[in-house]
Design an enzyme around this catalytic site. Structure first.
Site, PDB file in Angstrom:
ATOM      1  N   GLU A 110      65.254  46.652  31.360  1.00 38.73           N
ATOM      2  CA  GLU A 110      65.327  46.358  32.795  1.00 38.73           C
ATOM      3  C   GLU A 110      63.936  45.997  33.315  1.00 38.73           C
ATOM      4  OE1 GLU A 110      68.719  49.714  33.860  1.00 38.73           O
ATOM      5  OE2 GLU A 110      66.608  50.271  33.833  1.00 38.73           O
ATOM      6  N   LYS A 112      60.771  46.135  35.451  1.00 43.24           N
ATOM      7  CA  LYS A 112      60.129  47.237  36.172  1.00 43.24           C
ATOM      8  C   LYS A 112      59.628  46.697  37.516  1.00 43.24           C
ATOM      9  CE  LYS A 112      56.602  50.830  35.659  1.00 43.24           C
ATOM     10  NZ  LYS A 112      55.852  50.497  36.896  1.00 43.24           N
ATOM     11  N   ASP A 114      57.880  46.521  41.077  1.00 46.57           N
ATOM     12  CA  ASP A 114      56.650  47.104  41.615  1.00 46.57           C
ATOM     13  C   ASP A 114      56.928  47.615  43.025  1.00 46.57           C
ATOM     14  OD1 ASP A 114      54.044  47.900  41.744  1.00 46.57           O
ATOM     15  OD2 ASP A 114      53.221  45.913  42.119  1.00 46.57           O
ATOM     16  N   TYR A 219      68.345  51.925  39.690  1.00 47.86           N
ATOM     17  CA  TYR A 219      68.150  51.834  38.237  1.00 47.86           C
ATOM     18  C   TYR A 219      68.626  53.075  37.471  1.00 47.86           C
ATOM     19  CZ  TYR A 219      63.822  54.425  39.343  1.00 47.86           C
ATOM     20  OH  TYR A 219      62.915  55.344  39.818  1.00 47.86           O
ATOM     21  N   LYS A 306      54.000  47.853  30.170  1.00 47.04           N
ATOM     22  CA  LYS A 306      53.211  47.399  31.318  1.00 47.04           C
ATOM     23  C   LYS A 306      52.564  46.050  31.008  1.00 47.04           C
ATOM     24  CE  LYS A 306      52.355  49.908  34.452  1.00 47.04           C
ATOM     25  NZ  LYS A 306      51.593  51.154  34.545  1.00 47.04           N
ATOM     26  N   CYS A 400      29.509  34.066  65.807  1.00 49.77           N
ATOM     27  CA  CYS A 400      30.779  33.411  65.504  1.00 49.77           C
ATOM     28  C   CYS A 400      30.524  32.056  64.841  1.00 49.77           C
ATOM     29  CB  CYS A 400      31.597  33.227  66.782  1.00 49.77           C
ATOM     30  SG  CYS A 400      33.134  32.298  66.526  1.00 49.77           S
ATOM     31  N   CYS A 403      31.688  29.271  67.624  1.00 47.48           N
ATOM     32  CA  CYS A 403      31.074  29.085  68.943  1.00 47.48           C
ATOM     33  C   CYS A 403      29.667  29.645  69.052  1.00 47.48           C
ATOM     34  CB  CYS A 403      31.960  29.691  70.031  1.00 47.48           C
ATOM     35  SG  CYS A 403      32.025  31.502  69.974  1.00 47.48           S
ATOM     36  N   CYS A 418      35.074  37.836  67.266  1.00 46.89           N
ATOM     37  CA  CYS A 418      34.519  37.033  68.349  1.00 46.89           C
ATOM     38  C   CYS A 418      35.298  37.383  69.608  1.00 46.89           C
ATOM     39  CB  CYS A 418      34.660  35.544  68.047  1.00 46.89           C
ATOM     40  SG  CYS A 418      34.073  34.490  69.401  1.00 46.89           S
ATOM     41  N   CYS A 423      35.754  30.502  72.884  1.00 51.79           N
ATOM     42  CA  CYS A 423      35.590  30.108  71.478  1.00 51.79           C
ATOM     43  C   CYS A 423      36.678  29.099  71.097  1.00 51.79           C
ATOM     44  CB  CYS A 423      35.688  31.329  70.573  1.00 51.79           C
ATOM     45  SG  CYS A 423      35.640  30.927  68.808  1.00 51.79           S
TER      46      CYS A 423
END
Length: 711
Positions: A110, A112, A114, A219, A306, A400, A403, A418, A423
Site C-alpha cells: 500500500e 504510504k 504522508d 488502511y 521509505k 522596500c 518603493c 512594507c 507602494c
C-alpha cells in the site's frame, strides 16, 4: 572518545527535541532520514549496552505526547509505528525473517500516505470518536475536527461497531492554496502536507480544519479477524461500508515482485494528487499476522519502505524580493535549473531573513534543493565545503524593493513588511484583492487590467476605480467598447455591496470573510466600526486581541482614512445591508405555506407541530423564522450555491454549521445529499430532536420568499 552513556543521553535529548518540533509544533527542522539515522544510532548503542536501556528511552515508545488543549483518549488497541526499510536488501532481509517463521506468504503493498495517523470509532454504524495516535497508547480526541473531513463517513452503510485506522492528509492542490494564502499574509509556511494536515487537525476551532480540504485514507481495520481472513479482504469490506481507501494497493507472493512494485511507484509517485513518502508492505493473512506477533513498538509482519527525497545540487545565482498584498516581503532563490520530481525547477522560496541567516545561504553558494512533500521547491541547505571564496553573504535590505520605504518587522513575526500605502506592489496586489469575487466582486477586473490601469496611471488606489470612464478604458490594450461599458457598469454595481464586502476588500490584516461579516453585522456602519476601541471589538464573538489591534491600527493610519473618505465620496455603501424584504405579513406567510405544500413538503418542512397558520405566526411582521436557528446545508443547490444560501440564513438571524448533531435545528438538502441528510433524518426519527426540520431546496426557496427575500 565519547562514553556510550553520554552519547545515549545526547541522542535521547536530540530525538526528544525533534519529536516535539515534528509532533507538537509541526515545524520539523531535520528530514525523516536524518531523524531515522539518530534513532538507528541510539538503537545500536542500546543493543550493545543493554544496561543503558531505560523505560523513558524513545526506543521504548511510539510517536509523541498528546497536544495540550484536547481531551486525552486511551487506545484500547495500541497504535504502533512500523519498522523502516531503505533498500532492496532491507526488503529481502524482512522477507527472509517472515518466511523462516511462517513459510510461504502473500504480501499486500500500500502507498504510504504522508499525513497524520488517526483512529475512527463507530458504534451502530455512527462515528462516535476520532483520535490521533499520540504516543501510541494515549492520543488526542479530535472528533469535531474529524467530522469536518468530507470523505469521512458519519454514518456507515451498515449498523456495525468498528474501529479503523487511517491517514489524514492534505491533497497537493489544497496544500498549495494554503501556503500561498499564508505567504500572502506573511505567515510561516507549512514544510509539507503532513505538517499542514497535522496542524489543521490540532486546531481547537473545527472551522479551521473544515476550510483546509483534508481527506482520510483508511488502511487498517482493528480486530479485522471479525470481518475477514485477510488484510486486503478487511480493507475491501471497509470500502463497502463507505470508507475511502487507496486504490493503488496490490498483493504479491514473491518479494522480487514487491520490490519491482516499490520501484515503479518510486518513479511515478510525483504524479499523484497527494504526497506519498514510501510503501507499506504487510503480510496479508490475518492468521499469519497473529503468529508473527509484535515487538515492543512495531508489528513483525509489516514494514515501511521509505523513499529518499529527491534532491539536486545547483548554484544560487540571485535572491529576488516580492511584496504581497499585506506588505510581506518574501525572498526567492533563483538558481541554475534542475530536474526535481518530474519538473524543471529554477526558483524556490527562502521564506524570510531568519531562514537565510540560519542556513548560512550566500550568493554564489552551491545549494541542495528539493520539493517539500514533492510539491513546493525549497532550499535544504548550502554546501560551505564547496565555496571558492567568491560567495557573498546576503544582506537583507531594510527598504522596500518596490518603493524604497523603510520595512517594518513586528517582534512576534518573522516577515519584514512594507507599510507604505503608496507602494506600487502593495497597490497592485491590494487592487486585485479588492476587485475579487469574495470582496467587491467587480466582474471583469482581473490582474491584467489592474496592471494596465496602473501602468497608464489611470488609477492609483481603489477609490480611483470609481472615477473611470468608458473613454479612458478603451485606451487600454485589447479593451473594446463593449468590455469597457461592462466594466464601468460592474464598478458602479459594486457601490451597492453590503459593508462586509468592503471590509474584506480593504485587505485589513487578519480580517477574513467571516470576520468581515461578523463586524459588519455587529457594528452596522463603517463609521461605528472605525470608532470602536480594541476592548469594544473584543466583546464581539470570535474577535480576539490580535485581530482587534490590527483593525484599530488600520483605521488609525492617515492613508486608510483618506482612502475611505474618497470611497464614501464616490458613493460606495458603508452600511450593513440586511436581506431585502417586502414586509413579512401573515398573508405572505400564508402564501408561503401554499408554496411549501405545492413543493411537496410535509409537516417536517415547517416548524414542528404547526401548519400553514402556525408558519404565518412564526414569521410575523419583522420577525424571522431563521432567528437563532442552527442550520446545515448539504448536497448541491441549483438556484444558488451553498455559500450564498448560508449568507441569507445568517442575514436572517440564523447560524450555519458544517455538521449535523442533536442541536441542529434545520437541514437544507440539495441534490445528492449524503450522510448529513441521513443523520438528520435519523436524529429526528429516533426522537433525539423531534423538532429538527429537514427541507429540500424548493422548500428553502419558498421559505426565503415568505420572509420577503427578493431572490
Amino acid at each position: 572518545m565519547t562514553e556510550p552513556s553520554a552519547r545515549v543521553k545526547e541522542l535521547r535529548d536530540l530525538i526528544a527535541y525533534h519529536n516535539r518540533r515534528y509532533y507538537e509544533l509541526d515545524e520539523p527542522s531535520i528530514t525523516d532520514a536524518e531523524w531515522d539515522a539518530l534513532m538507528r544510532e541510539l538503537v545500536a548503542l542500546e543493543t550493545a549496552h543493554p544496561e543503558l536501556v531505560t523505560a523513558d528511552s524513545p526506543t521504548q515508545r511510539v510517536g509523541g505526547p498528546p497536544a495540550e488543549g484536547f481531551t486525552k483518549v486511551e487506545h484500547e488497541v495500541s497504535m504502533l509505528s512500523l519498522g523502516n526499510a531503505y533498500s532492496a536488501d532491507d526488503m529481502r532481509e524482512f522477507d527472509a525473517r517472515i518466511r523462516e517463521a511462517v513459510g510461504a506468504v502473500r504480501y499486500v503493498c500500500e502507498l504510504k500516505i504522508d499525513g497524520l495517523a488517526v483512529s475512527l470509532r463507530y458504534e451502530g454504524g455512527r462515528l462516535v470518536r476520532g483520535a490521533t495516535r499520540g504516543d501510541g497508547q494515549v492520543g488526542e480526541d479530535i472528533t469535531m475536527n474529524i467530522r469536518t473531513i468530507r470523505n469521512v463517513p458519519l454514518q456507515l452503510s451498515e449498523t456495525v461497531d468498528i474501529e479503523v485506522r487511517g491517514e489524514a492528509y492534505m491533497p497537493k492542490p489544497a496544500f498549495r492554496r494554503l501556503n500561498e494564502a499564508r505567504e500572502a499574509n506573511g505567515e510561516s509556511l507549512f514544510a509539507n502536507p503532513r505538517n499542514a494536515a497535522a496542524g489543521s487537525l490540532r486546531q481547537l476551532d473545527p472551522r479551521v480544519a473544515a476550510n483546509r480540504g483534508l481527506a482520510v485514507f483508511v488502511y487498517t481495520v482493528v480486530e479485522a479477524e471479525r470481518f475477514a481472513d485477510t488484510h486486503s479482504g478487511a480493507i475491501a469490506m471497509a470500502q463497502r461500508l463507505g470508507f475511502a481507501v487507496n486504490g493503488e494497493s496490490r498483493t504479491f507472493d514473491a518479494i522480487d515482485d514487491v520490490i519491482e512494485f516499490i520501484d515503479s511507484w518510486g518513479r511515478k509517485r510525483h504524479d499523484l494528487p497527494y504526497a506519498t513518502d514510501g510503501m507499506v508492505i504487510k503480510v496479508d493473512s490475518l492468521a499469519l499476522q497473529e503468529r508473527l506477533g509484535f515487538t515492543a513498538k512495531s508489528p513483525r509482519w509489516a514494514i515501511a519502505y521509505k523513499y529518499q527525497a529527491e534532491q539536486a545540487e545547483t548554484v544560487l545565482r540571485d535572491i529576488e524580493l516580492s511584496v504581497g498584498r499585506t506588505g510581506a516581503v518574501t525572498p526567492t532563490a533563483v538558481f541554475n535549473p534542475v530536474q526535481l520530481a518530474g519538473t524543471t525547477v529554477s526558483r524556490a522560496s527562502l521564506h524570510n531573513e531568519d531562514y537565510i541567516r540560519d542556513k548560512d545561504i550566500r550568493l554564489g553558494d552551491t545549494i541542495v534543493v528539493q520539493k517539500a512533500g514533492d510539491i513546493i521547491p525549497e532550499v535544504v541547505r548550502s554546501l560551505p565545503e564547496m565555496r571558492t571564496g567568491v560567495e557573498v553573504p546576503y544582506v537583507f535590505p531594510y527598504e522596500c524593493p518596490q518603493c524604497g520605504a523603510p520595512l517594518v518587522r513586528l517582534p512576534e513575526e518573522a516577515a519584514w513588511r512594507c507599510v507604505n500605502p503608496a507602494c506600487p506592489a502593495l497597490i497592485r496586489e491590494s487592487l486585485i484583492h479588492f476587485a475579487s469575487r469574495d470582496a467587491m466582486n467587480i466582474e471583469g477586473l482581473g490582474e491584467q487590467w489592474v496592471a494596465q490601469l496602473l501602468e497608464h496611471q489611470l488609477i492609483h488606489d481603489a477609490a480611483d476605480l470609481y472615477d473611470l470612464t468608458q473613454e479612458e478604458l478603451v485606451t487600454l490594450d485589447r479593451m473594446g467598447e463593449r468590455s469597457a461599458t461592462n466594466l464601468v457598469a460592474a464598478i458602479a454595481a459594486s457601490k451597492q455591496n453590503s459593508l462586509e464586502k468592503l471590509l474584506f476588500g480593504l485587505g485589513i490584516r487578519l480580517v477574513g470573510e467571516k470576520a468581515a461579516r461578523t463586524l459588519a453585522k455587529e457594528f452596522g456602519t463603517l463609521d461605528a466600526l472605525m470608532r470602536a476601541s480594541s476592548e469594544e471589538l473584543q466583546t464581539v464573538p470570535e474577535i480576539g486581541p490580535k485581530l482587534a489591534d490590527s483593525i484599530v491600527a488600520y483605521f488609525a493610519t492617515p492613508g486608510a482614512q483618506q482612502l475611505l473618505a474618497r470611497l464614501v465620496a464616490a458613493g460606495v455603501n458603508t452600511a450593513f445591508i440586511a436581506p431585502r424584504v417586502r414586509g413579512r405579513a401573515s398573508t405572505a406567510a400564508l402564501a408561503a405555506g401554499d408554496a411549501l405544500r405545492e413543493a411537496g413538503t410535509d409537516t417536517e418542512a415547517v416548524p414542528a407541530g404547526e401548519g400553514t397558520a402556525g408558519l404565518a405566526e412564526s414569521l410575523g411582521d419583522g420577525a424571522s423564522w431563521f432567528t437563532d436557528k442552527t442550520c446545515v446545508l448539504t448536497g448541491t443547490l441549483t438556484v444558488m450555491d451553498r455559500k450564498q444560501a448560508g449568507e441569507w440564513i445568517e442575514a436572517l438571524g440564523g447560524k450555519v454549521t458544517g455538521s449535523v448533531s442533536a442541536k441542529t435545528d434545520v437541514v437544507i438538502a440539495g441534490e445528492k445529499a449524503g450522510s448529513k441528510l441521513t443523520k438528520a433524518e435519523s436524529i429526528r426519527d429516533s426522537g433525539q430532536n423531534a423538532n429538527l426540520v429537514v427541507m429540500n431546496e424548493e422548500q428553502f426557496i419558498a421559505l426565503l420568499r415568505a420572509e420577503g427575500v427578493e431572490l
